[in-house]
Design a protein around this motif. Structure first.
Motif, short mmCIF file in Angstrom:
data_model
loop_
_atom_site.label_atom_id
_atom_site.label_comp_id
_atom_site.label_asym_id
_atom_site.label_seq_id
_atom_site.Cartn_x
_atom_site.Cartn_y
_atom_site.Cartn_z
N GLY A 105 0.82 -1.21 0.00
CA GLY A 105 0.00 0.00 0.00
C GLY A 105 0.85 1.26 0.00
O GLY A 105 0.57 2.22 -0.72
N LEU A 106 1.91 1.24 0.81
CA LEU A 106 2.84 2.37 0.85
C LEU A 106 3.48 2.57 -0.52
O LEU A 106 3.58 3.70 -1.02
CB LEU A 106 3.91 2.13 1.91
N GLU A 107 3.91 1.48 -1.12
CA GLU A 107 4.53 1.55 -2.44
C GLU A 107 3.56 2.17 -3.45
O GLU A 107 3.95 3.05 -4.23
CB GLU A 107 4.93 0.14 -2.88
N SER A 108 2.32 1.77 -3.43
CA SER A 108 1.31 2.32 -4.35
C SER A 108 1.12 3.82 -4.12
O SER A 108 1.05 4.59 -5.08
CB SER A 108 -0.02 1.61 -4.16
N ARG A 109 1.03 4.23 -2.85
CA ARG A 109 0.83 5.65 -2.56
C ARG A 109 2.05 6.48 -2.95
O ARG A 109 1.91 7.59 -3.48
CB ARG A 109 0.51 5.84 -1.07
N ILE A 110 3.26 5.97 -2.71
CA ILE A 110 4.47 6.72 -3.08
C ILE A 110 4.59 6.82 -4.59
O ILE A 110 4.89 7.89 -5.12
CB ILE A 110 5.72 6.07 -2.44
N VAL A 111 4.35 5.74 -5.29
CA VAL A 111 4.44 5.78 -6.76
C VAL A 111 3.37 6.69 -7.33
O VAL A 111 3.62 7.45 -8.27
CB VAL A 111 4.38 4.36 -7.36
N ALA A 112 2.17 6.68 -6.73
CA ALA A 112 1.11 7.57 -7.21
C ALA A 112 1.47 9.03 -6.97
O ALA A 112 1.16 9.90 -7.79
CB ALA A 112 -0.21 7.23 -6.51
#
Length: 179
Positions: free
Chosen positions: A160-167
């Protein structure tokens, strides 16, 4: 300078004006006195330095997405508060806190995004990136203060963190990679 505007040339070499101004500001700060002579001397020094030692144009691979940034910041703030409270509980409680080492596979291959994920994880109390296996795109994360079998929960949290950072910060290629 923005990417669309080329830097002006001085004797055939590009001279980035924003860097010259920054160097002039540093020059004035080092002299400790704002005067016309110090400003002109700083501009001259900045021009000479940028002309003699030109910097390569680098792309750090980070883009700021203003719509996704608040979502990331809100999640990060909430996680800081919850994690701090969790760690405080285990600090005041007698006995050793529960700890785990979890191997988490990342979906992104971007070094910039991986570094941002590592920094975010290590900033939050109770989690620390112990090792990075860039070949396998894996992080080894030490987690403190979460009882029980937490491996899948930690992996889901990091995803989830990875998705938010990439977004919030990723390039188009980074976002496509997660799709």
């Amino acid at each position: 300078m923005s990417r669309g505007q080329p830097a002006p040339r001085l004797f055939g070499r590009r001279v980035p004006l924003s860097l010259v101004c920054w160097l002039a500001l540093v020059w004035v700060a080092l002299w400790g006195e704002l005067s016309v002579g110090n400003v002109l001397g700083g501009l001259a020094a900045g021009l000479v330095v940028t002309w003699l030692m030109p910097l390569p144009i680098l792309d750090p691979g980070i883009r700021l997405r203003p719509v996704a940034l608040p979502r990331f910041l809100l999640w990060f703030g909430r996680d800081l508060v919850v994690s701090t409270a969790r760690v405080v509980v285990y600090v005041v409680r007698p006995g050793p806190p529960p700890t785990r080492i979890v191997r988490v596979r990342l979906r992104t291959s971007s070094e910039s995004m991986t570094v941002m994920i590592m920094i975010t994880l290590s900033t939050v109390p109770g989690s620390l990136v112990v090792e990075v296996d860039s070949e396998r795109r894996e992080l080894i994360v030490h987690v403190l203060g979460r009882p029980g079998e937490i491996t899948e929960a930690v992996r889901a949290d990091v995803a989830g963190l990875e998705s938010r950072i990439v977004a919030a910060f990723g390039t188009r290629r980074d976002r496509e990679e997660l799709s």
